[in-house]
Design a protein around this motif. Structure first.
Motif, PDB file in Angstrom:
ATOM      1  N   LEU A 121      53.392  48.504  50.033  1.00  0.00           N
ATOM      2  CA  LEU A 121      52.578  47.874  49.335  1.00  0.00           C
ATOM      3  C   LEU A 121      51.971  46.685  50.121  1.00  0.00           C
ATOM      4  N   GLN A 133      48.736  43.612  50.748  1.00  0.00           N
ATOM      5  CA  GLN A 133      47.981  42.650  49.954  1.00  0.00           C
ATOM      6  C   GLN A 133      47.172  41.797  50.867  1.00  0.00           C
ATOM      7  N   THR A 164      45.684  51.679  37.416  1.00  0.00           N
ATOM      8  CA  THR A 164      45.954  50.243  37.423  1.00  0.00           C
ATOM      9  C   THR A 164      45.057  49.361  36.985  1.00  0.00           C
ATOM     10  N   TYR A 193      52.780  43.347  39.979  1.00  0.00           N
ATOM     11  CA  TYR A 193      52.347  44.506  40.426  1.00  0.00           C
ATOM     12  C   TYR A 193      53.632  45.431  39.877  1.00  0.00           C
ATOM     13  N   ILE A 241      44.640  47.393  43.666  1.00  0.00           N
ATOM     14  CA  ILE A 241      45.141  46.670  42.371  1.00  0.00           C
ATOM     15  C   ILE A 241      44.762  45.289  42.254  1.00  0.00           C
ATOM     16  N   GLY A 256      45.985  44.804  46.127  1.00  0.00           N
ATOM     17  CA  GLY A 256      46.525  45.184  46.993  1.00  0.00           C
ATOM     18  C   GLY A 256      46.374  46.794  47.133  1.00  0.00           C
ATOM     19  N   CYS A 299      48.374  50.734  48.068  1.00  0.00           N
ATOM     20  CA  CYS A 299      49.844  51.264  48.539  1.00  0.00           C
ATOM     21  C   CYS A 299      49.391  52.368  49.567  1.00  0.00           C
TER      22      CYS A 299
END
Length: 598
Positions: A361, A363, A279, A185, A467, A296, A298
């Motif tokens: 963050l 996931q 990303t 990450y 991500i 992931g 944010c």
């Protein structure tokens, strides 16, 4: 003022402890836990008193996000130097003599120091003397509670610089799974964000040639950030709460002549993801029986306290991973993208990877079926689609179930909260009545919690692109190298100097035309259409009791009888009501928590 206040705090009521919140005149807060004596059964000697522990933790609001621009890893070094000082060495020797342990660790926002040892199996006076000595020696670690400042010793800083670098070498040679995920990450994070750096420090970021400048910066960091207003303390012991409060307030009184307020957060840069930052998906080599796809998001947060109380990402995780018809896991398994069963761990898990002021963050981690790496886009789309369904509205029944089960788990946990957990949780909770409960339960009505989780899902999808990372072993990735390209290329970021990450861009990896046609033929072209939000779970203690049979098959298996028409036997009704009443009683929140949910 010079007043010390002590306020009772409601705990679970089942962990054998009483709790109180102590406020010191300088602004520091401490949670006190008094553990009642208990018995354990020995086969030879019968009931025996259980040995009790003394735990003391101090958490400072200073983590790697406070590192100065020029000195990455300074907060981690400050932790080392604090424990490596003359006061730290004296404390370590004293704890070792009692077969105890002393440690510290640094995260994004916090640094925690922790000691624990067995309580003397003697009188209360001797236990109190040991707690007083531990607390006094612990307070001596920090200038804000010392009679005079203790600047960092140049020789100690030099020694600890070597240890910090050695730690990084150790994790580089054998990194843990969570650390590897964190590094991947950080490798793609916005370079203008402070979080993009690993934050542990090394000989490269803290060069020995600049020892004097590092020592001066270290003193400044500890002077500004190791302050009473940013400190939370936790003491767990067998002592009565008033006695423990007296001991702690005496040890952690402000002996200095000047009062130093907590420092501001300082410059942090933008969040690591979002705001147009690209990303790219990555394929990363990692040994394992199954490939693993992580996605992931944010998520911006406006209020750290509200987020800690409602825990919206935890509710999203419960809703997405709960088994039900139309769940993400059912669709993934039906499409052949996830194994039907794997050892040890579930197929889909959710967790918060990192959090800081203003963002977290979050996931999802999926264990994929072997040989399905080329179909990573389908898995990504299904998981994103499942989150999209929750963004339209998380069912309040899902929030109610998570809330009830969390309360049940807290009240009947196999262990009480540790001093480390209590001191760190207190950083996010200003209300004395919720000082213990807030870290272990969901606070608010189910409708409120569901709305908070819905907002988090919407923000996740709106703020940043997902991500995506595919972890797989080298022997499975090598046959795909014609599409992925060279797999052993170094990661083109500073993280490559810290973690042994081998990767390749994931975008070129696509299923072959034959594989794509076969997938469409067997599983259809729109897998997301089968996704559904979680329905009310009739076994959840949050659902109202009804008389529908849910145990009939089990009753017949063990000899109980239902009526000839397949209705509900008396045993069904009795067992169902008794079991669900027990769950409801166990899951009932403490009075302070219930009042806050009104």
């Amino acid at each position: 003022g010079d007043a010390v206040t002590l306020e009772r705090v409601e705990g679970s009521g089942t962990d054998g402890r009483s709790y109180a919140l102590l406020r010191l005149p300088d602004g520091a807060r401490a949670i006190l836990a008094c553990a009642a004596p208990s018995l354990s059964f020995d086969a030879d000697r019968g009931p025996m008193p259980t040995s009790q522990r003394i735990e003391l933790s101090v958490t400072m609001g200073c983590g790697s996000m406070r590192d100065p621009e020029a000195w990455e890893g300074l907060a981690h070094l400050a932790e080392h130097v604090t424990l490596g000082s003359s006061a730290g060495v004296a404390l370590s020797s004293w704890v070792d003599d009692r077969d105890g342990s002393l440690n510290g660790f640094t995260s994004e926002e916090l640094t925690t120091f922790h000691a624990e040892m067995d309580a003397p199996d003697t009188s209360q006076a001797e236990v109190a003397a040991e707690v007083a000595m531990l607390a006094g020696r612990f307070a001596d670690l920090f200038d804000c509670w010392r009679a005079s400042p203790l600047p960092a010793d140049r020789a100690v800083v030099e020694r600890e610089l070597g240890r910090v670098d050695a730690e990084l070498y150790g994790i580089r040679t054998s990194p843990s799974k969570p650390l590897m995920e964190l590094g991947v990450y950080k490798a793609r994070a916005n370079p203008n964000s402070r979080w993009a750096r690993l934050g542990r420090g090394s000989a490269a970021t803290l060069p020995l040639a600049q020892l004097d400048a590092i020592t001066a910066a270290l003193d400044e960091l500890r002077l500004r950030s190791y302050a009473p207003l940013s400190a939370t303390i936790a003491l767990c012991s067998p002592l009565p709460l008033p006695l423990a409060a007296s001991i702690l307030s005496d040890a952690f009184r402000n002996r200095g002549r000047t009062f130093r307020p907590a420092a501001g957060a300082g410059w942090r840069g933008p969040p690591p993801f979002g705001s147009g930052h690209v990303t790219p998906p990555l394929a990363v080599e990692r040994p394992g029986r199954f490939p693993c796809l992580t996605i992931g998001w944010c998520i911006p947060t406006d209020d750290r306290v509200a987020a800690a109380r409602a825990k919206p990402c935890a509710i999203l995780g419960e809703a997405l991973t709960a088994p039900h018809a139309g769940s993400a896991v059912e669709v993934l398994r039906g499409a052949g993208l996830a194994p039907l069963a794997i050892e040890v761990e579930p197929v889909l898990t959710a967790r918060v990877v990192a959090s800081a002021d203003g963002w977290m963050l979050w996931q999802l981690s999926l264990v994929m079926q072997t040989g399905t790496e080329r179909r990573w886009r389908e898995a990504r789309d299904i998981l994103t689609g499942a989150l999209g369904i929750l963004s339209r509205g998380v069912p309040p029944t899902a929030a109610a179930e998570a809330q009830a089960l969390a309360s049940f788990g807290w009240r009947f946990s196999s262990r009480a909260p540790s001093a480390v957990e209590l001191s760190r949780d207190l950083q996010d909770e200003p209300s004395p009545s919720l000082a213990v409960a807030a870290g272990r339960t969901f606070l608010g009505s189910p409708a409120f919690l569901a709305a908070a989780a819905t907002t988090a899902a919407r923000r996740a999808l709106a703020y940043s692109e997902p991500i995506v990372t595919l972890f797989s072993s080298l022997d499975r990735l090598t046959p795909l190298a014609t599409q992925l390209g060279p797999l052993l290329s170094p990661l083109p970021t500073e993280i490559a100097n810290s973690l042994p990450i081998t990767m390749a861009p994931l975008e070129p990896l696509r299923p072959s035309p034959i594989e794509a046609a076969d997938a469409r033929r067997r599983f259809g072209s729109d897998l997301c259409a089968a996704l559904r939000p979680p329905p009310a779970n009739p076994w959840s203690p949050a659902v109202e009791i009804d008389t529908r049979p849910r145990m009939q098959a089990l009753c017949r298996r063990y000899g109980a009888r239902g009526d000839a028409e397949g209705g509900v036997s008396e045993w069904d009704v009795f067992f169902d009501h008794r079991l669900r009443a027990a769950f409801a009683s166990a899951a009932a929140p403490p009075a302070a928590v219930a009042a806050s949910a009104l």
